[in-house]
Design a protein around this motif. Structure first.
Motif, PDB file in Angstrom:
ATOM      1  N   LEU B 253       0.604  -1.225  -0.060  1.00 11.24           N
ATOM      2  CA  LEU B 253       0.045   0.061  -0.102  1.00 11.24           C
ATOM      3  C   LEU B 253       0.902   0.961  -0.006  1.00 11.24           C
ATOM      4  O   LEU B 253       0.683   2.154  -0.836  1.00 11.24           O
ATOM      5  N   SER B 256       2.303   1.776  -3.408  1.00  8.31           N
ATOM      6  CA  SER B 256       1.190   2.212  -4.124  1.00  8.31           C
ATOM      7  C   SER B 256       0.883   3.907  -4.062  1.00  8.31           C
ATOM      8  O   SER B 256       0.845   4.564  -5.078  1.00  8.31           O
ATOM      9  N   LEU B 257       1.011   4.014  -2.804  1.00  7.73           N
ATOM     10  CA  LEU B 257       0.764   5.675  -2.389  1.00  7.73           C
ATOM     11  C   LEU B 257       1.962   6.332  -3.168  1.00  7.73           C
ATOM     12  O   LEU B 257       1.574   7.516  -3.788  1.00  7.73           O
ATOM     13  N   SER B 259       3.574   5.776  -5.864  1.00  7.44           N
ATOM     14  CA  SER B 259       3.548   5.630  -7.121  1.00  7.44           C
ATOM     15  C   SER B 259       2.550   6.633  -7.591  1.00  7.44           C
ATOM     16  O   SER B 259       2.539   7.483  -8.423  1.00  7.44           O
ATOM     17  N   VAL B 260       1.326   6.727  -6.459  1.00  3.95           N
ATOM     18  CA  VAL B 260       0.128   7.737  -7.136  1.00  3.95           C
ATOM     19  C   VAL B 260       0.905   9.254  -6.741  1.00  3.95           C
ATOM     20  O   VAL B 260       0.583  10.060  -7.728  1.00  3.95           O
ATOM     21  N   LEU B 263       3.017   9.767  -9.689  1.00  2.00           N
ATOM     22  CA  LEU B 263       1.981  10.131 -10.808  1.00  2.00           C
ATOM     23  C   LEU B 263       1.382  11.561 -10.772  1.00  2.00           C
ATOM     24  O   LEU B 263       1.277  12.423 -11.819  1.00  2.00           O
ATOM     25  N   VAL B 264       1.017  11.974  -9.499  1.00  5.77           N
ATOM     26  CA  VAL B 264       0.300  13.384  -9.499  1.00  5.77           C
ATOM     27  C   VAL B 264       1.369  14.471  -9.861  1.00  5.77           C
ATOM     28  O   VAL B 264       1.174  15.256 -10.491  1.00  5.77           O
ATOM     29  N   GLY B 267       3.105  13.717 -13.158  1.00  7.56           N
ATOM     30  CA  GLY B 267       1.946  13.957 -14.496  1.00  7.56           C
ATOM     31  C   GLY B 267       1.900  15.429 -14.717  1.00  7.56           C
ATOM     32  O   GLY B 267       1.904  16.042 -15.701  1.00  7.56           O
ATOM     33  N   PHE B 280       9.607  10.345 -16.591  1.00 12.30           N
ATOM     34  CA  PHE B 280       8.357  10.077 -15.543  1.00 12.30           C
ATOM     35  C   PHE B 280       8.461   8.222 -15.343  1.00 12.30           C
ATOM     36  O   PHE B 280       8.453   7.837 -14.341  1.00 12.30           O
ATOM     37  N   VAL B 281       8.687   7.575 -16.635  1.00  9.15           N
ATOM     38  CA  VAL B 281       8.857   6.032 -16.312  1.00  9.15           C
ATOM     39  C   VAL B 281      10.077   5.864 -15.548  1.00  9.15           C
ATOM     40  O   VAL B 281      10.012   4.808 -14.720  1.00  9.15           O
ATOM     41  N   GLN B 285      10.636   3.605 -12.410  1.00 14.68           N
ATOM     42  CA  GLN B 285      11.494   2.565 -12.001  1.00 14.68           C
ATOM     43  C   GLN B 285      12.408   2.713 -11.005  1.00 14.68           C
ATOM     44  O   GLN B 285      12.768   1.394 -10.391  1.00 14.68           O
ATOM     45  N   VAL B 288      10.690   1.240  -8.193  1.00 17.58           N
ATOM     46  CA  VAL B 288      10.715  -0.189  -7.956  1.00 17.58           C
ATOM     47  C   VAL B 288      11.923  -0.739  -7.357  1.00 17.58           C
ATOM     48  O   VAL B 288      11.816  -1.643  -6.702  1.00 17.58           O
ATOM     49  N   GLN B 291      12.492  -0.147  -3.726  1.00 20.22           N
ATOM     50  CA  GLN B 291      11.358  -0.844  -2.855  1.00 20.22           C
ATOM     51  C   GLN B 291      12.024  -1.792  -1.794  1.00 20.22           C
ATOM     52  O   GLN B 291      11.714  -1.632  -0.625  1.00 20.22           O
TER      53      GLN B 291
END
Lengths: 603, 584
Positions: B253, B256-257, B259-260, B263-264, B267, B280-281, B285, B288, B291
């Motif tokens: 989780l 995930s947060l 990566s959000v 994204l925000v 982006g 961005f990609v 990476q 990941v 992590q």
């Protein structure tokens, strides 16, 4: 964190025969199991959908080039996607945690059921079985075998199902987003699987070798430690050290070989992942270049995510198969034990029993613990209700076997043992033993309070009864001197009280049950002090007064007072009578008596 | 011992392999540099090219090939580092294990009567494993983590500060929570362990006390109680599951947060054209890639804690000093003994209880003495003192008139042969068990020793005679055979002083008399001490000492002692009666 104790077996991962038996244990929990599987499915779906969301954010908002949507709308769009992403991630978190807990709940229950069944079974097994099976082996069944199965149920099996769903989910979503890209990527799969299988074979065989070497070394070590004084007495330290050093080296080399193969695993996965990425780049690039519908930068990026998801479950596949394999070996041993015949069984329609009058009859009893090593030969006698009889004889004459047969710890090979005119095999074992009190040679003290050791945790025996019994057998005074009286905690094997006190406790224990027949396997122990010795003798006399009792005696003073004495030798009664009669006879008994009387009884 | 000296003791091992460590660090650095500094850039470049439509297929093909090549190189490097560093753990583990074993061979009776075999085994297996875990995977992971962090954050800060800050914020959150949860898990795990040992004690007791349980028809009640113990065990396990199960989902989780957040923030930056889609990609990476290193901090803290505790326990063995060893007073010119033994006011206590009081005795060269007394009277200790398995608290044990402590330990052991009552035989061939005290297996001596001990005929019946391995394929010896093997082992080395400590207790009287016939001439050739209960054996001694409650109470020849009131005469009478009973 849980310890990973891998197997030492080479057997199959799933034996259908054993699996069926295991399934029987899972049956009561089929509803939670169904829920768990459903949750897994849901999770796989959501997780597979997350990259689709990313794709949407990238294609629709981040890289959207058309002029009709301006920057602020695009940013709003991203925020919108972000919220959905967060809620879905939250849902995945809840589902995964819930599922994980549910699974361990199910696993724990199943294992607890199995453990109870195993314990119940072992409690029912006849003494003959317990005599010849080392406690250590039973402990292994109850601990490490059960543990191996627990891991398999809550981690191995469900882990495999979860992995399978993840793989299928990921593949499904890839096909859904772009079946062409997906199919191209799937081209790598056969190579990947071959690679994993080859490596796993090597890793497993290397690991097996490590365990073999480790256990060889441990055996040597254990032997060296227990025999160290002998080694020193014979000045073999250098020698032993050299031998140990050799095995130590072999173990290290086995580890190094295992590390050799194990080190290949993650890098190999890494290379395959890189190959997938490159394929994606080329295929995706070509598709974008040729303008094939449905392939965009967003799709490409989503595919990167899928590739990562795809490889994750593969990384601990071998762990899980190991867990399952070792559980199979363990479950085979456990079920083998559960299916062992019990030999001594209750009759189908047992004779109901309230109280015994106390008539004991042996009719031509022939008995051996093992094979044809006869302990009792064609033995017959009658003991009338309320009578006290002493059995005397040298070690191995068969005295304690007589007592064991009355309590039906063993079954006779020939003849009959009858209580109140009924064969002991026609009573329920529990009924019989409730009415027959036994004082064992080496009283076993259970960890727990003094009171619970006397009542044997029988709720029907009140505290008053416990104290009354203890008083009657002269145990009360020493108990009151213990730090917390009747509530003093005793440890296993009763290390905290003396041998004589243990014997007094055993007498109180027998009396508390108020038995109709009393069997006393009495032993004069050198380490009992005179004062306690007198207390024990006094208690024995009192106990035998009011009920049928058999005293397997070593104490002269008690033998003399018993009405009838059976002198046993090699499984037979060779002399019988009162003390005075037997002494007059000047036979075997007289010699025996002199020996016991010399009070340095070294046998 | 201070924790500092313990650390220094461990560093000695580490320092021996400093070159391996240095090489490992270099490989890690290069590997991580490719993984973090090169590959993500290739990917970034490719995606940017694709997004802008600038790249043609050969272009992409080149980049893809470069990516694979880079990945292969990084993977090979990672493979070699793993082999190097994980192997290092096992190499050091071997060295430590060897040193512990050496120390174990030096430690004496006092140590072994204090420590339980199981505890020593645990230290040499699971404790050593925790230390290895720190040195191998621990060192590998910590170097990768540190180098990875430095490089990744370096790259990220150069690329885009705002995105880098987002990633940096993630670090303390994840490793902090992870570490905290691991600690909580450990606490609950300890509760599980506690109940688990309770469960196993209860089970053990139920099996050991089965006779009593059945005798009182208490099996059902015991089963009910077991149910309670088992239920508690289950609920503690479930309490553990409540944190131990959600830990990975929670980490998932958090990422995930993360990566959000990327994204925000990312982006928006892409839309504002401050960041390319490729970059961005690339940031994704890094998320990941970092992590596991982020979690690794928590994991590392945990295994280091465990490793330190385990190392401390291992050190208690390494730091134990044997009391029986050659010291300053040892006279190395003493290389042989003739066999006169004298005890001068010898007193001895073990774990606070005085077991021997003021013993004085004299055994001239070449005589045979008997020692007897009730069980627990301390007679075996006299044998221990003569073999210098233990030293007296006060008084002296003299050999040939000199304090036994002046002789090198090896010389004493080389000239004293002991056969104990419960002999320890090794799972080896019978021949090597008998030849245990010999420099090499001397066949004639082995056969001679076996013949004296009346073992020869029985050995010939074994499947492989003297080469039969004990303990294998169910070959076990009876108590009497074990004692006789111990006798042959002791006489095979032809010692100046022979101590037979109650070795006849499991031997039947018939075999005993044949054995004595052969053994007596062997005893006559040296100083011999027979410790035991049997008058039939003791009567052959020149002098018999009676020990009662740690004191010497009688002393004299058989004929003298049976005329005195006392322990020896009673012993003789009882054994006569027993013999009569036997033959009746």
């Amino acid at each position: 964190m849980r310890k990973h104790l891998a197997d030492d077996s080479t057997g199959p991962i799933l034996d259908p025969h054993l699996a069926r038996k295991l399934l029987a244990y899972a049956k009561p929990y089929r509803v939670p199991i169904a829920w768990s599987v459903f949750t897994l499915l849901l999770m796989a779906m959501i997780q597979g959908y997350l990259p689709v969301l990313i794709k949407k954010a990238i294609d629709d908002y981040i890289t959207a080039t058309s002029a009709e949507i301006n920057a602020s709308i695009r940013i709003q769009g991203i925020t919108h996607v972000a919220w959905i992403f967060i809620s879905l991630s939250g849902a995945v978190f809840l589902l995964r945690s819930g599922q994980g807990y549910l699974m361990s709940w199910i696993g724990q229950r199943i294992i607890a059921d199995l453990r109870m069944d195993l314990f119940r079974k072992l409690m029912r097994m006849p003494l003959k079985f317990m005599d010849r099976t080392p406690v250590g082996r039973l402990m292994t069944r109850m601990s490490s075998d059960i543990e191996a199965m627990e891991r398999a149920v809550s981690d191995g099996l469900i882990g495999l199902i979860a992995d399978l769903f993840t793989l299928l989910g990921v593949m499904g979503f890839m096909l859904f987003l772009s079946w062409r890209l997906a199919l191209i990527l799937f081209l790598l799969l056969p190579f990947l699987f071959v690679g994993i299988v080859l490596l796993n074979t090597q890793i497993r065989s290397a690991h097996r070798n490590v365990r073999k070497q480790q256990s060889t070394l441990n055996t040597l070590l254990q032997e060296a430690i227990t025999g160290m004084l002998t080694i020193q007495l014979f000045s073999r330290e250098e020698n032993m050290h050299a031998r140990f050093g050799e095995h130590n080296h072999t173990l290290k080399d086995a580890w190094i070989r295992s590390v050799y193969w194990f080190s290949c695993f993650f890098p190999t996965m890494e290379v395959f992942r890189a190959l997938s990425f490159s394929l994606l780049l080329i295929a995706g690039g070509a598709a974008i270049g040729f303008g094939i519908k449905g392939v965009s930068i967003g799709v490409l990026i989503a595919f990167f995510a899928y590739v990562r998801e795809f490889y994750r479950p593969l990384e601990d596949l071998s762990d899980k198969s190991n867990i399952l394999q070792s559980a199979m070996a363990s479950s085979e041993r456990i079920f083998g034990l559960l299916e062992t015949p019990e030999e001594i069984e209750d009759p189908v329609s047992p004779k109901e029993l309230d109280h015994f009058k106390g008539l004991i009859e042996f009719e031509n009893v022939t008995f051996a613990y093992e094979g044809e090593d006869w302990v009792l030969r064609d033995l017959s006698f009658v003991i009338k209700p309320g009578e006290a009889v002493a059995l005397v004889g040298a070690t191995g004459a068969g005295k304690s076997s007589v007592a064991s047969l009355i309590a039906r710890f063993y079954d006779v090979q020939k003849g009959r043992v009858k209580v109140d005119g009924v064969d002991v095999r026609d009573y329920r074992q529990a009924d019989l033993r409730q009415r027959v009190g036994i004082v064992l040679q080496d009283p076993f003290i259970f960890s727990g309070s003094v009171a619970s050791n006397i009542s044997m945790n029988d709720p029907d025996i009140s505290r008053e009864r416990v104290i009354e019994s203890a008083k009657y057998v002269n145990a009360d005074s020493f108990i009151r001197e213990l730090p917390e009286g009747y509530d003093t905690e005793l440890s296993e094997r009763g290390a905290t009280i003396s041998t004589g006190q243990k014997q007094l406790l055993a007498l109180a224990r027998a009396l508390a049950q108020n038995p109709d027949i009393l069997l006393i396997l009495d032993e004069a122990t050198a380490s009992v002090d005179t004062e306690t010795e007198l207390l024990i003798q006094d208690a024995l006399k009192k106990l035998m007064k009011s009920r049928t009792s058999i005293l397997i005696a070593h104490r002269l003073s008690t033998i003399r007072d018993v009405g009838r004495i059976f002198v046993m030798r090699r499984g037979k009664i060779i002399e019988e009578g009162t003390h005075a009669e037997l002494i007059q006879k000047e036979g075997y008994y007289k010699t025996l008596y002199e020996l016991l009387g010399s009070d340095r009884n070294i046998t | 011992m201070s924790s500092e000296s313990r650390r220094a003791r461990l560093l000695v091992y580490v320092r021996r392999h400093v070159w391996i460590i240095a090489a490992g660090m270099m490989l890690v650095t290069v590997g991580v540099a490719i993984g973090i500094g090169v590959l993500p850039f290739v990917l970034c470049h490719a995606i940017d090219g694709l997004a802008s439509g600038e790249f043609t297929l050969p272009h992409i093909g080149g980049l893809a090939a470069a990516y694979v090549l880079g990945a292969v190189a990084a993977s090979l490097l990672s493979l070699f580092t793993r082999r190097l560093m994980l192997g290092l753990g096992h190499r050091i583990e071997r060295e430590i294990r060897d040193d512990i074993f050496r120390r174990l061979t030096e430690l004496d009776l006092l140590f072994y009567s204090r420590e339980r075999t199981g505890d020593i085994m645990t230290r040499m297996t699971s404790d050593l494993g925790s230390v290895r875990e720190c040195l191998g995977p621990g060192l590998l992971q910590s170097s990768r983590t540190v180098i990875g962090f430095v490089m990744a954050f370096g790259v990220m800060f150069v690329m885009n500060i705002r995105m880098a800050v987002v990633m940096l914020l993630l670090l303390p959150v994840t490793s902090g929570i992870f570490f905290g949860l691991l600690r909580l898990i450990r606490k609950r795990y300890e509760l599980v362990q506690e109940q688990s040992s309770h469960l196993s004690n209860f089970t053990q007791e139920s099996f050991a006390g089965i006779r009593t349980l059945k005798g009182f028809a208490a099996e059902q009640r015991q089963t009910d109680r077991f149910q309670q113990v088992s239920d508690t065990f289950m609920s503690r396990n479930l309490a553990l599951s409540r944190i131990d199960r959600p830990i990975w989902p929670l980490m998932g989780l958090i990422f995930s947060l993360g990566s959000v957040a990327l994204l925000v923030v990312g982006g928006r930056l892409v839309i504002q054209e401050k960041l390319t889609i490729g970059q961005f990609v690339q940031f994704n990476q890094y998320l990941v890639l970092l992590q596991w290193p982020m979690l690794a901090l928590g994991w590392l803290a945990n295994i280091v804690q465990r490793g330190i505790a385990s190392w401390g326990r291992i050190c208690t063995i390494l730091e134990s000093e044997p009391a029986i060893r050659d010291a300053a007073r040892t006279d190395r010119s003493l290389t042989s003994i003739s066999g006169r033994i004298t005890f001068e006011n010898v007193s001895l206590s073990l774990s606070g209880r005085q077991l021997l009081h003021d013993i004085n005795l004299e055994v001239p060269v070449g005589t045979t003495v008997g020692i007897t007394g009730p069980t627990g009277s301390g007679k075996s200790l006299l044998g221990y003192l003569m073999a210098r398995l233990i030293d007296p608290d006060s008084g002296r044990v003299l050999v040939d008139g000199r304090d036994i402590r002046e002789f090198p330990v090896r010389i004493i052991r080389g000239h004293v042969g002991v056969a104990p009552q419960e002999p320890f035989l090794f799972s080896d061939t019978l021949a090597s068990n008998i030849a245990f005290g010999l420099p090499e297996e001397h066949e004639e001596r082995i056969i001679w020793a076996a013949e004296v001990a009346q073992l020869r005929e029985e050995i010939d019946l074994f499947p492989e005679g003297f080469q039969t391995v004990l303990g294998e394929r169910g070959v076990t010896l009876s108590g009497g055979q074990r004692q006789r093997t111990a006798i042959s082992r002791a006489i095979a080395k032809d010692p100046q002083i022979l101590i037979l400590d109650d070795v006849f207790s499991a031997i039947d009287t018939h075999t005993e008399s044949r054995l004595l016939q052969e053994l007596l001439p062997v005893l006559r050739g040296r100083t011999s001490v027979i410790i035991g209960h049997r008058v039939s054996t003791l009567r052959h001694a020149d002098v018999v000492f009676v020990v009662e409650q740690g004191r010497l109470t009688q002393c004299g020849s058989h004929n003298e002692l049976i005329r005195q009131d006392g322990y020896y005469r009673e012993l003789d009478e009882v054994q006569r009666l027993e013999a009569r009973l036997e033959s009746a």
